[in-house]
Design a protein around this motif. Structure first.
Motif, short mmCIF file in Angstrom:
data_model
loop_
_atom_site.label_atom_id
_atom_site.label_comp_id
_atom_site.label_asym_id
_atom_site.label_seq_id
_atom_site.Cartn_x
_atom_site.Cartn_y
_atom_site.Cartn_z
N PHE A 131 54.10 24.92 -40.81
CA PHE A 131 55.45 25.48 -40.83
C PHE A 131 55.54 26.65 -41.80
O PHE A 131 54.86 26.68 -42.83
N VAL A 173 53.90 20.89 -33.38
CA VAL A 173 52.90 21.04 -34.45
C VAL A 173 51.91 19.88 -34.43
O VAL A 173 50.69 20.07 -34.55
N ARG A 222 62.65 22.04 -38.14
CA ARG A 222 61.29 21.48 -38.26
C ARG A 222 61.16 20.16 -37.51
O ARG A 222 60.12 19.88 -36.90
N LEU A 233 60.62 20.95 -34.02
CA LEU A 233 59.33 21.57 -33.75
C LEU A 233 58.14 20.66 -34.08
O LEU A 233 57.00 20.99 -33.71
N TRP A 234 58.39 19.56 -34.78
CA TRP A 234 57.29 18.71 -35.23
C TRP A 234 56.40 18.23 -34.08
O TRP A 234 55.16 18.26 -34.22
N ALA A 294 57.72 27.06 -36.72
CA ALA A 294 56.38 26.51 -36.62
C ALA A 294 55.39 27.67 -36.52
O ALA A 294 55.72 28.72 -35.97
#
Length: 231
Positions: A214, A202, A195, A198-199, A219
């Motif tokens: 998520f 997003v 995460r 991938l933040w 994501a």
């Protein structure tokens, strides 16, 4: 009659023949030495050829063994990843009954479960009567760090539906915002790492007004799932 001055004497001819014979003998000796050297080199070359053949055969066998080892290593790496994925999946499933609460000040002799019950009743008033029997365990994580930095509280539920209800209500709870208390999922380390990676994706999607969030370690942007491996 006198012999002509230009005719060599027998002594001179004999001497010349002897010199020629000696040269032939020397030549034959050198030739024999060359033949011996050639024979010796032939043996050495034959031995070297055998050694080279042995080395080539060994190299071929080594290459075959190396290929097998590479294949086995690849298989082991794939199996190891599969097992770790399975362990993480089981760990993540077990944590679906948990929630983490951060920002709750610590007090000497505190009853963590009662503090959590009070917070949850404010977050989800409709569950006030069943929360006592819905929570199995509530305690702080890690060693005490002092009252300036309260430790996170982990809560384990007996009812998955009650846990999900509180998690959903916490996202729009004004009470939590006022008290600066944060309720979050209990994620595995691998999910946290995925995460975090991938933040930015997003966050960028949200700024563009797109639906992004998520789902487990992935994501989800406009309904499309994106894994950390895809970034």
């Amino acid at each position: 009659m006198r012999r002509p001055a230009s005719d060599p004497s027998n002594a001179i001819l004999l001497e010349a023949i002897e010199r020629l014979g000696k040269k032939q003998d020397d030549f034959m000796e050198k030739l024999l030495e060359v033949e011996k050297s050639v024979a010796s080199n032939s043996v050495l070359i034959s031995d070297l050829t055998l050694r080279i053949d042995a080395v080539e055969k060994y190299s071929e066998n080594t290459a075959v063994k190396s290929g097998k080892m590479d294949s086995q290593l690849s298989s082991l790496v794939a199996e190891n990843k599969r097992l770790w994925d399975k362990v993480d999946e089981l760990d993540a499933y077990k944590r679906r009954w948990n929630l983490r609460i951060s920002g709750v000040l610590e007090e000497e002799g505190e009853n963590v479960k009662m503090i959590i019950l009070d917070i949850f009743r404010q977050v989800s008033p409709g569950l006030a009567d069943v929360l006592q029997s819905s929570i199995d365990v509530a305690h702080r994580l890690g060693p005490k760090l002092g009252y300036t930095r309260p430790r996170t509280i982990i809560v384990q539920f007996l009812s998955r539906s009650h846990r999900d209800r509180i998690w959903a209500d916490a996202r729009r709870s004004e009470v939590l915002k006022q008290k600066k208390i944060r309720i979050s999922e209990d994620l595995t380390e691998r999910t946290k790492e995925a995460r975090n990676k991938l933040w930015p994706l997003v966050e960028k999607a949200r700024k563009e007004g797109r639906r992004a969030g998520f789902g487990g370690p992935n994501a989800v942007v406009d309904g499309k799932r994106i894994s950390a491996d895809d970034v």
